[in-house]
Design an enzyme around this catalytic site. Structure first.
Site, PDB file in Angstrom:
ATOM      1  N   ASP A 127      11.199   3.691   6.787  1.00 21.24           N
ATOM      2  CA  ASP A 127      10.694   4.242   8.051  1.00 21.24           C
ATOM      3  C   ASP A 127       9.786   3.273   8.801  1.00 21.24           C
ATOM      4  OD1 ASP A 127      12.064   6.599   7.886  1.00 21.24           O
ATOM      5  OD2 ASP A 127      10.418   7.724   6.972  1.00 21.24           O
TER       6      ASP A 127
ATOM      7  N   THR B 125      15.844   1.591   0.559  1.00 24.24           N
ATOM      8  CA  THR B 125      14.661   1.843  -0.272  1.00 24.24           C
ATOM      9  C   THR B 125      15.102   2.600  -1.518  1.00 24.24           C
ATOM     10  OG1 THR B 125      12.627   3.161  -0.497  1.00 24.24           O
ATOM     11  CG2 THR B 125      14.143   3.862   1.206  1.00 24.24           C
TER      12      THR B 125
ATOM     13  N   LYS C  76      11.737  22.360 -31.203  1.00 23.56           N
ATOM     14  CA  LYS C  76      12.021  21.162 -30.382  1.00 23.56           C
ATOM     15  C   LYS C  76      11.338  19.938 -30.957  1.00 23.56           C
ATOM     16  CE  LYS C  76      13.433  21.705 -25.667  1.00 23.56           C
ATOM     17  NZ  LYS C  76      14.507  20.895 -25.225  1.00 23.56           N
TER      18      LYS C  76
ATOM     19  N   GLU D 150       5.380   9.113  -9.389  1.00 22.59           N
ATOM     20  CA  GLU D 150       4.163   8.288  -9.391  1.00 22.59           C
ATOM     21  C   GLU D 150       3.000   8.867  -8.587  1.00 22.59           C
ATOM     22  OE1 GLU D 150       5.683   4.981  -6.080  1.00 22.59           O
ATOM     23  OE2 GLU D 150       4.215   4.428  -7.561  1.00 22.59           O
TER      24      GLU D 150
ATOM     25  N   ASP E  49      13.604   8.349   0.475  1.00 21.59           N
ATOM     26  CA  ASP E  49      12.695   9.225   1.231  1.00 21.59           C
ATOM     27  C   ASP E  49      12.880   9.112   2.744  1.00 21.59           C
ATOM     28  OD1 ASP E  49      11.749   6.658   1.474  1.00 21.59           O
ATOM     29  OD2 ASP E  49       9.660   7.153   1.104  1.00 21.59           O
TER      30      ASP E  49
ATOM     31  N   ARG F 219       6.952   6.501  -4.419  1.00 23.33           N
ATOM     32  CA  ARG F 219       5.833   6.643  -3.476  1.00 23.33           C
ATOM     33  C   ARG F 219       5.454   8.113  -3.418  1.00 23.33           C
ATOM     34  NH1 ARG F 219       4.444   2.408   0.373  1.00 23.33           N
ATOM     35  NH2 ARG F 219       6.520   1.542   0.144  1.00 23.33           N
TER      36      ARG F 219
ATOM     37  N   ASP G  98      13.397   4.753  -2.902  1.00 26.51           N
ATOM     38  CA  ASP G  98      12.732   6.060  -2.920  1.00 26.51           C
ATOM     39  C   ASP G  98      13.588   7.219  -2.390  1.00 26.51           C
ATOM     40  OD1 ASP G  98      10.501   4.651  -3.788  1.00 26.51           O
ATOM     41  OD2 ASP G  98       9.661   4.465  -1.773  1.00 26.51           O
TER      42      ASP G  98
ATOM     43  N   ARG H  22      12.998  -1.519  -9.453  1.00 24.15           N
ATOM     44  CA  ARG H  22      13.368  -2.109  -8.160  1.00 24.15           C
ATOM     45  C   ARG H  22      14.377  -3.248  -8.304  1.00 24.15           C
ATOM     46  NH1 ARG H  22       8.524  -1.964  -4.710  1.00 24.15           N
ATOM     47  NH2 ARG H  22       8.859  -4.129  -4.103  1.00 24.15           N
TER      48      ARG H  22
ATOM     49  N   HIS I 164       7.981  -1.701 -11.678  1.00 18.48           N
ATOM     50  CA  HIS I 164       8.913  -2.460 -10.834  1.00 18.48           C
ATOM     51  C   HIS I 164      10.259  -2.749 -11.484  1.00 18.48           C
ATOM     52  CE1 HIS I 164       5.273  -2.950  -8.475  1.00 18.48           C
ATOM     53  NE2 HIS I 164       6.074  -3.200  -7.460  1.00 18.48           N
TER      54      HIS I 164
ATOM     55  N   GLY J 172      17.892  15.090 -19.041  1.00  8.02           N
ATOM     56  CA  GLY J 172      17.621  16.357 -19.733  1.00  8.02           C
ATOM     57  C   GLY J 172      16.154  16.536 -20.044  1.00  8.02           C
TER      58      GLY J 172
ATOM     59  N   GLY K 279       9.743  -2.632   0.932  1.00  3.31           N
ATOM     60  CA  GLY K 279      10.088  -2.880  -0.471  1.00  3.31           C
ATOM     61  C   GLY K 279      11.552  -3.261  -0.622  1.00  3.31           C
TER      62      GLY K 279
ATOM     63  N   ARG L 180       5.663  -7.333   4.082  1.00  2.88           N
ATOM     64  CA  ARG L 180       5.028  -6.341   4.954  1.00  2.88           C
ATOM     65  C   ARG L 180       4.153  -7.145   5.913  1.00  2.88           C
ATOM     66  NH1 ARG L 180       4.992  -3.256  -0.287  1.00  2.88           N
ATOM     67  NH2 ARG L 180       6.587  -1.691   0.026  1.00  2.88           N
TER      68      ARG L 180
ATOM     69  N   ARG M 179       7.391  13.348 -30.735  1.00  3.87           N
ATOM     70  CA  ARG M 179       6.310  13.215 -29.767  1.00  3.87           C
ATOM     71  C   ARG M 179       6.665  13.808 -28.415  1.00  3.87           C
ATOM     72  NH1 ARG M 179       5.086   6.854 -30.968  1.00  3.87           N
ATOM     73  NH2 ARG M 179       3.444   7.176 -32.503  1.00  3.87           N
TER      74      ARG M 179
HETATM   75  P1  ADP Z   1       9.247   0.552   4.817  1.00  4.42           P
HETATM   76  O1  ADP Z   1      10.071  -0.069   5.874  1.00  4.42           O
HETATM   77  O2  ADP Z   1       9.895   0.474   3.462  1.00  4.42           O
HETATM   78  O3  ADP Z   1       8.793   1.941   5.193  1.00  4.42           O
HETATM   79  P2  ADP Z   1       6.601  -0.448   5.420  1.00  4.42           P
HETATM   80  O4  ADP Z   1       6.052   0.885   5.814  1.00  4.42           O
HETATM   81  O5  ADP Z   1       5.752  -1.345   4.604  1.00  4.42           O
HETATM   82  O6  ADP Z   1       7.963  -0.352   4.618  1.00  4.42           O
HETATM   83  O7  ADP Z   1       7.012  -1.186   6.794  1.00  4.42           O
HETATM   84  C1  ADP Z   1       7.588  -2.473   6.757  1.00  4.42           C
HETATM   85  C2  ADP Z   1       7.080  -3.270   7.931  1.00  4.42           C
HETATM   86  O8  ADP Z   1       7.513  -2.654   9.149  1.00  4.42           O
HETATM   87  C3  ADP Z   1       5.570  -3.372   8.077  1.00  4.42           C
HETATM   88  O9  ADP Z   1       4.983  -4.359   7.270  1.00  4.42           O
HETATM   89  C4  ADP Z   1       5.418  -3.721   9.538  1.00  4.42           C
HETATM   90  O10 ADP Z   1       5.616  -5.086   9.765  1.00  4.42           O
HETATM   91  C5  ADP Z   1       6.558  -2.924  10.176  1.00  4.42           C
HETATM   92  N1  ADP Z   1       6.022  -1.675  10.715  1.00  4.42           N
HETATM   93  C6  ADP Z   1       5.593  -0.595  10.041  1.00  4.42           C
HETATM   94  N2  ADP Z   1       5.107   0.346  10.880  1.00  4.42           N
HETATM   95  C7  ADP Z   1       5.214  -0.156  12.128  1.00  4.42           C
HETATM   96  C8  ADP Z   1       4.884   0.299  13.434  1.00  4.42           C
HETATM   97  N3  ADP Z   1       4.319   1.498  13.623  1.00  4.42           N
HETATM   98  N4  ADP Z   1       5.148  -0.496  14.479  1.00  4.42           N
HETATM   99  C9  ADP Z   1       5.707  -1.706  14.309  1.00  4.42           C
HETATM  100  N5  ADP Z   1       6.039  -2.208  13.097  1.00  4.42           N
HETATM  101  C10 ADP Z   1       5.807  -1.457  12.018  1.00  4.42           C
HETATM  102  O1  F6P Z   2       9.027   1.948  -1.625  1.00  5.36           O
HETATM  103  C1  F6P Z   2       9.460   1.396  -2.835  1.00  5.36           C
HETATM  104  C2  F6P Z   2       8.322   1.361  -3.837  1.00  5.36           C
HETATM  105  O2  F6P Z   2       8.818   0.775  -5.034  1.00  5.36           O
HETATM  106  C3  F6P Z   2       7.681   2.708  -4.134  1.00  5.36           C
HETATM  107  O3  F6P Z   2       8.438   3.501  -5.008  1.00  5.36           O
HETATM  108  C4  F6P Z   2       6.354   2.267  -4.688  1.00  5.36           C
HETATM  109  O4  F6P Z   2       5.378   3.279  -4.486  1.00  5.36           O
HETATM  110  C5  F6P Z   2       6.037   1.042  -3.887  1.00  5.36           C
HETATM  111  O5  F6P Z   2       7.272   0.570  -3.350  1.00  5.36           O
HETATM  112  C6  F6P Z   2       5.389  -0.071  -4.674  1.00  5.36           C
HETATM  113  O6  F6P Z   2       5.066  -1.070  -3.779  1.00  5.36           O
HETATM  114  P1  F6P Z   2       4.672  -2.554  -4.247  1.00  5.36           P
HETATM  115  O7  F6P Z   2       5.929  -3.257  -4.672  1.00  5.36           O
HETATM  116  O8  F6P Z   2       4.075  -3.147  -3.026  1.00  5.36           O
HETATM  117  O9  F6P Z   2       3.719  -2.409  -5.389  1.00  5.36           O
END
Ligand code: ADP
Ligand code: F6P
Length: 324
Positions: free
Chosen positions: A107, A129, A218, A227, A133, A175, A131, A257, A254, A189, A15, A76, A166
């Site tokens: 990751d 990212t 309130k 989400e 995370d 994510r 997130d 983002r 989005h 808040g 993303g 991706r 409301r």
């Molecule tokens: P993020 O990098 O934000 O975690 P994704 O999980 O979609 O996003 O991973 C991004 C890209 O990294 C994937 O589309 C793929 O091409 C590559 N990738 C993800 N996991 C693996 C893996 N286990 N081995 C090799 N490439 C990977």
């Molecule tokens: O990882 C970033 C993020 O915006 C998450 O917060 C969300 O769950 C996801 O990507 C949405 O992915 P997409 O843009 O593929 O709908």
């Protein structure tokens, strides 16, 4: 001794996140300043496999530090998760004379970088990212902008929520992680912050708190919903039916983002980008850079991927004390 690095490439993957452009700029300009050649790989690993590779000079990254998204595009790519795809990627790097790649993503993108590194291409991962995370770092590029964007939206919703007396449920991204919800909850808040990590699905308890607070006078009730927790619309129907308080759900989506990165995202992204090039030039590979406890650190990719982190319980508790 490791091979001298002459050509460095940069790609964005997964993303997009505000600040990625500032990071690309820093990679390009730091490498050029060291006398290296720089290439941009467009559309992440998908672009690598399709040889969508461009030369980057200083001018290629001018006027982008303030822009959201990524000028290199992102994607991706399923093919790259296969050993054949990774082998093909490494061969393409060799064909283009790429000695090292800076991968900006999450990751999943780091897993890919680890695979390339095992195939002899030097790689450095940078956390990008919204997130927040990624376990090996307290901070990810884009998080600060996303939180500020969401915070401004929630402020606006609060205006109308209060006027109509409301309850508002606002669903933010993340994510499976509740960092945006937690930060916005405190910054706005909010009366409630629901995250997948902590919410026990006890809607009845929320209903009771709303009734108590209504009785206390309130005028609004803001619920920040991460989400991954559940359907905000369904939750709104239950809350309205059981409390009698009109309830509306808004999914921010989005909008979080995009947009111009905050100063924090621009500065940290610039530092991350420059540090990645420095590591490559020191002959390092298979590393992820993080920012922890006030300093930049780097870890072996496999080690970084094994780490875990969780929402700060003190911040969660703080919101209970301040928001109710
Ligand atoms: P993020 O990098 O934000 O975690 P994704 O999980 O979609 O996003 O991973 C991004 C890209 O990294 C994937 O589309 C793929 O091409 C590559 N990738 C993800 N996991 C693996 C893996 N286990 N081995 C090799 N490439 C990977
Ligand atoms: O990882 C970033 C993020 O915006 C998450 O917060 C969300 O769950 C996801 O990507 C949405 O992915 P997409 O843009 O593929 O709908």
């Amino acid at each position: 001794m490791s091979k001298e690095i002459n050509t460095i490439a940069v790609l964005t993957s997964g993303g997009d996140a505000p600040g990625m452009n500032a990071c690309i700029r820093a990679v390009v300009r730091t490498a050029l300043a060291a006398g290296k050649t720089v290439k941009g790989i467009r559309r992440g690993y998908a672009g690598l496999l399709e040889e969508d590779i461009i030369d980057m000079d200083a001018y290629a990254v001018s006027d982008i530090i303030q822009k959201g998204g990524t000028v290199l595009y992102t994607a991706r790519c399923k093919e790259f998760t296969t050993p054949e795809g990774q082998q093909k990627g490494a061969e393409i790097c060799r064909k283009y004379g790429i000695d090292g790649i800076v991968v900006i993503g999450g990751d999943g993108s780091f897993q890919g970088a680890g695979k390339l590194s095992a195939l002899g291409i030097n790689t450095i991962g940078l956390p990008g990212t919204i997130d927040n995370d990624i376990a090996c770092t307290d901070y990810t590029i884009g998080f600060d902008t996303a939180v500020n964007t969401a915070m401004e939206c929630v402020d606006k919703i609060r205006d109308t929520s209060t006027s109509h007396e409301r309850c508002s449920i606002i669903e933010v991204m993340g994510r499976g992680a509740g960092y945006i919800a937690l930060w916005c909850g405190i910054a706005n808040g909010a009366e409630e912050i629901l995250t997948a990590e902590t919410f026990d699905n006890d809607i009845e308890a929320i209903v009771e708190r709303i009734k108590t607070m209504r009785a206390r006078g309130k005028k609004h009730y803001i619920i920040l919903n991460a989400e991954s927790v559940g359907h905000s619309d369904e939750m709104a129907k239950v809350i309205q039916a059981e409390t009698g308080m009109e309830t509306r759900a808004t999914v921010l989506g989005h909008i979080q983002r995009g947009g111009s990165p905050t100063a924090r995202d621009r500065v940290y992204a610039s530092e991350f980008g420059a540090k990645a090039v420095d590591l490559l030039l020191q002959g390092k590979t298979n590393r992820v850079i993080g920012y922890r406890n006030g300093e930049f650190v780097d870890y072996d990719i496999a080690e970084a991927l094994k780490m875990t982190k969780s929402l700060d319980p003190w911040m969660l508790d703080l919101n209970k004390r301040l928001g109710r």
